[in-house]
Design a protein around this motif. Structure first.
Motif, PDB file in Angstrom:
ATOM      1  N   THR A   1      -3.288   0.433  -3.917  1.00  0.00           N
ATOM      2  CA  THR A   1      -3.658   1.707  -3.161  1.00  0.00           C
ATOM      3  C   THR A   1      -5.137   2.127  -3.591  1.00  0.00           C
ATOM      4  O   THR A   1      -5.710   1.818  -4.411  1.00  0.00           O
ATOM      5  CB  THR A   1      -2.760   2.929  -3.656  1.00  0.00           C
ATOM      6  OG1 THR A   1      -3.140   4.074  -2.975  1.00  0.00           O
ATOM      7  CG2 THR A   1      -2.467   2.937  -5.040  1.00  0.00           C
TER       8      THR A   1
ATOM      9  N   THR B   1       5.048   6.912   3.653  1.00  0.00           N
ATOM     10  CA  THR B   1       4.630   6.346   2.415  1.00  0.00           C
ATOM     11  C   THR B   1       5.492   5.076   1.706  1.00  0.00           C
ATOM     12  O   THR B   1       6.692   4.993   2.432  1.00  0.00           O
ATOM     13  CB  THR B   1       4.814   7.216   1.151  1.00  0.00           C
ATOM     14  OG1 THR B   1       6.127   7.320   0.891  1.00  0.00           O
ATOM     15  CG2 THR B   1       3.928   8.263   1.459  1.00  0.00           C
TER      16      THR B   1
ATOM     17  N   ASP C   1       0.922  -1.205   0.005  1.00  0.00           N
ATOM     18  CA  ASP C   1       0.071  -0.045   0.065  1.00  0.00           C
ATOM     19  C   ASP C   1       1.052   1.205  -0.048  1.00  0.00           C
ATOM     20  O   ASP C   1       1.890   1.172   0.643  1.00  0.00           O
ATOM     21  CB  ASP C   1      -0.883   0.031   1.387  1.00  0.00           C
ATOM     22  CG  ASP C   1      -1.842   1.164   1.044  1.00  0.00           C
ATOM     23  OD1 ASP C   1      -2.240   1.496  -0.031  1.00  0.00           O
ATOM     24  OD2 ASP C   1      -2.728   1.188   2.192  1.00  0.00           O
ATOM     25  N   ILE C   2       0.501   2.207  -0.424  1.00  0.00           N
ATOM     26  CA  ILE C   2       1.338   3.479  -0.851  1.00  0.00           C
ATOM     27  C   ILE C   2       1.041   4.485   0.513  1.00  0.00           C
ATOM     28  O   ILE C   2       2.162   4.904   1.171  1.00  0.00           O
ATOM     29  CB  ILE C   2       0.919   4.359  -1.918  1.00  0.00           C
ATOM     30  CG1 ILE C   2       1.304   3.604  -3.420  1.00  0.00           C
ATOM     31  CG2 ILE C   2       1.646   5.570  -1.957  1.00  0.00           C
ATOM     32  CD1 ILE C   2       1.007   4.236  -4.578  1.00  0.00           C
ATOM     33  N   GLU C   3      -0.139   4.586   0.844  1.00  0.00           N
ATOM     34  CA  GLU C   3      -0.062   5.598   2.192  1.00  0.00           C
ATOM     35  C   GLU C   3      -0.221   4.650   3.325  1.00  0.00           C
ATOM     36  O   GLU C   3      -1.112   3.792   3.611  1.00  0.00           O
ATOM     37  CB  GLU C   3      -1.620   6.126   2.037  1.00  0.00           C
ATOM     38  CG  GLU C   3      -1.668   7.193   0.912  1.00  0.00           C
ATOM     39  CD  GLU C   3      -0.659   8.592   1.383  1.00  0.00           C
ATOM     40  OE1 GLU C   3      -0.367   8.486   2.574  1.00  0.00           O
ATOM     41  OE2 GLU C   3      -0.575   9.785   0.605  1.00  0.00           O
TER      42      GLU C   3
ATOM     43  N   GLU D   1       9.088   5.573   1.103  1.00  0.00           N
ATOM     44  CA  GLU D   1      10.043   5.806   2.196  1.00  0.00           C
ATOM     45  C   GLU D   1      10.760   4.441   2.360  1.00  0.00           C
ATOM     46  O   GLU D   1      11.975   4.177   3.172  1.00  0.00           O
ATOM     47  CB  GLU D   1       9.579   6.437   3.421  1.00  0.00           C
ATOM     48  CG  GLU D   1       9.167   7.764   3.257  1.00  0.00           C
ATOM     49  CD  GLU D   1       8.382   8.396   4.324  1.00  0.00           C
ATOM     50  OE1 GLU D   1       8.948   8.398   5.364  1.00  0.00           O
ATOM     51  OE2 GLU D   1       7.384   9.112   3.995  1.00  0.00           O
TER      52      GLU D   1
ATOM     53  N   TYR E   1      -1.240   9.375  -7.041  1.00  0.00           N
ATOM     54  CA  TYR E   1       0.100   9.099  -7.616  1.00  0.00           C
ATOM     55  C   TYR E   1       0.330   9.175  -8.997  1.00  0.00           C
ATOM     56  O   TYR E   1      -0.637   8.623  -9.978  1.00  0.00           O
ATOM     57  CB  TYR E   1       0.571   7.993  -7.053  1.00  0.00           C
ATOM     58  CG  TYR E   1       0.660   8.004  -5.503  1.00  0.00           C
ATOM     59  CD1 TYR E   1       1.856   8.994  -4.873  1.00  0.00           C
ATOM     60  CD2 TYR E   1      -0.257   7.854  -4.682  1.00  0.00           C
ATOM     61  CE1 TYR E   1       1.735   8.988  -3.547  1.00  0.00           C
ATOM     62  CE2 TYR E   1      -0.220   8.048  -3.096  1.00  0.00           C
ATOM     63  CZ  TYR E   1       1.001   8.619  -2.595  1.00  0.00           C
ATOM     64  OH  TYR E   1       0.821   8.797  -1.623  1.00  0.00           O
TER      65      TYR E   1
END
Length: 256
Positions: free
Chosen positions: A82, A63, A56-58, A66, A87
């Motif tokens: 996501t 994120t 998942d991105i968030e 990172e 994005y």
């Protein structure tokens, strides 16, 4: 081939759905760990050495990017999952990295898994990620790199080195400023969506050109002929002619 898989998603329901689907439909994917944060993702990657991240991105503490930026040697593939469509989808496609939107479409997941299995066997991990992070730091789209799918694997190139593209059925022939030629297993329409329209223009159903490499335009036939710097002579369709001649990428250099 068993594919060790980590699922990093802060939504427990989402993790349960993924786990249930994979256990029933993808016996070669083995979930070796699950996490709900950037911190957990980093720790699990270090401990379990996965082949694949479903990511998942968030996340609550940051994120997905990172997690990835701080891993020096990436020996795994990633499919981003996501709920957000904010994005740069184009950035993923340029580097040939898969993403899926929630709620999951399992047919799309199956397709993404088939692609990643091929990439895992080809071991192109580093090049995909180098391209993705390089592109994310470029302010200008034209300065980015493009992953070109071929029958032998992926070829990574600066977009500004592409002279023109030619459609051949479901394949695309790339022609470069240095004279090199490459055949891609994607259609011309696929690349039309990725290439920056400020520089690339589809002059005909069979041709996309980089306007930076246009040498001359002549009024031959219904739409005209474009002469590229490398010597190629390409037909302009009648319906695209006027829009082509107004294209900002041509500037004042075009000789008519």
């Amino acid at each position: 081939m068993k594919i060790a898989t980590l699922v990093i998603d802060d939504d427990p329901d989402s993790r349960m759905i993924i786990r249930t689907y994979l256990s029933s439909n993808c016996p070669d994917l083995v979930i070796t760990g699950e996490g709900a944060s950037v911190k957990a993702g980093r720790e699990l990657i270090g401990q379990l050495d996965p082949d694949l991240l479903l990511l998942d991105i968030e996340l609550p503490d940051g994120t997905a990017f990172e997690i990835l930026e701080n891993i020096s040697e990436k020996k795994f593939e990633v499919i981003f999952i996501t709920a957000y469509n904010t994005y740069a989808v184009q950035a993923f496609k340029m580097a040939a990295i898969d993403y899926l939107l929630k709620p999951l479409d399992f047919a799309e997941l199956d397709t993404a898994l088939q692609r990643l299995k091929a990439r895992i066997q080809e071991k192109y991990f580093a090049s995909h990620w180098e391209t993705f992070f390089y592109n994310s730091k470029q302010k200008e789209l034209y300065e980015r790199k493009l992953a070109i799918a071929t029958v032998e694997g992926y070829f990574f190139t600066d977009m500004k080195e592409i002279s023109h593209l030619e459609s051949h059925s479901n394949y695309t022939h790339f022609y470069f400023s240095n004279g090199k030629k490459l055949i891609s297993s994607h259609t011309l329409g696929y690349y039309e969506e990725l290439l920056p329209p400020e520089f690339f223009f589809r002059i005909h159903h069979s041709f996309i050109i980089n306007t930076s490499y246009v040498e001359k335009f002549t009024k031959e036939g219904a739409g005209g002929i474009v002469l590229m710097k490398a010597g190629a002579e390409l037909i302009v369709s009648q319906r695209r002619k006027e829009e082509f001649l107004r294209h900002p990428g041509l500037g004042i250099k075009l000789k008519k």
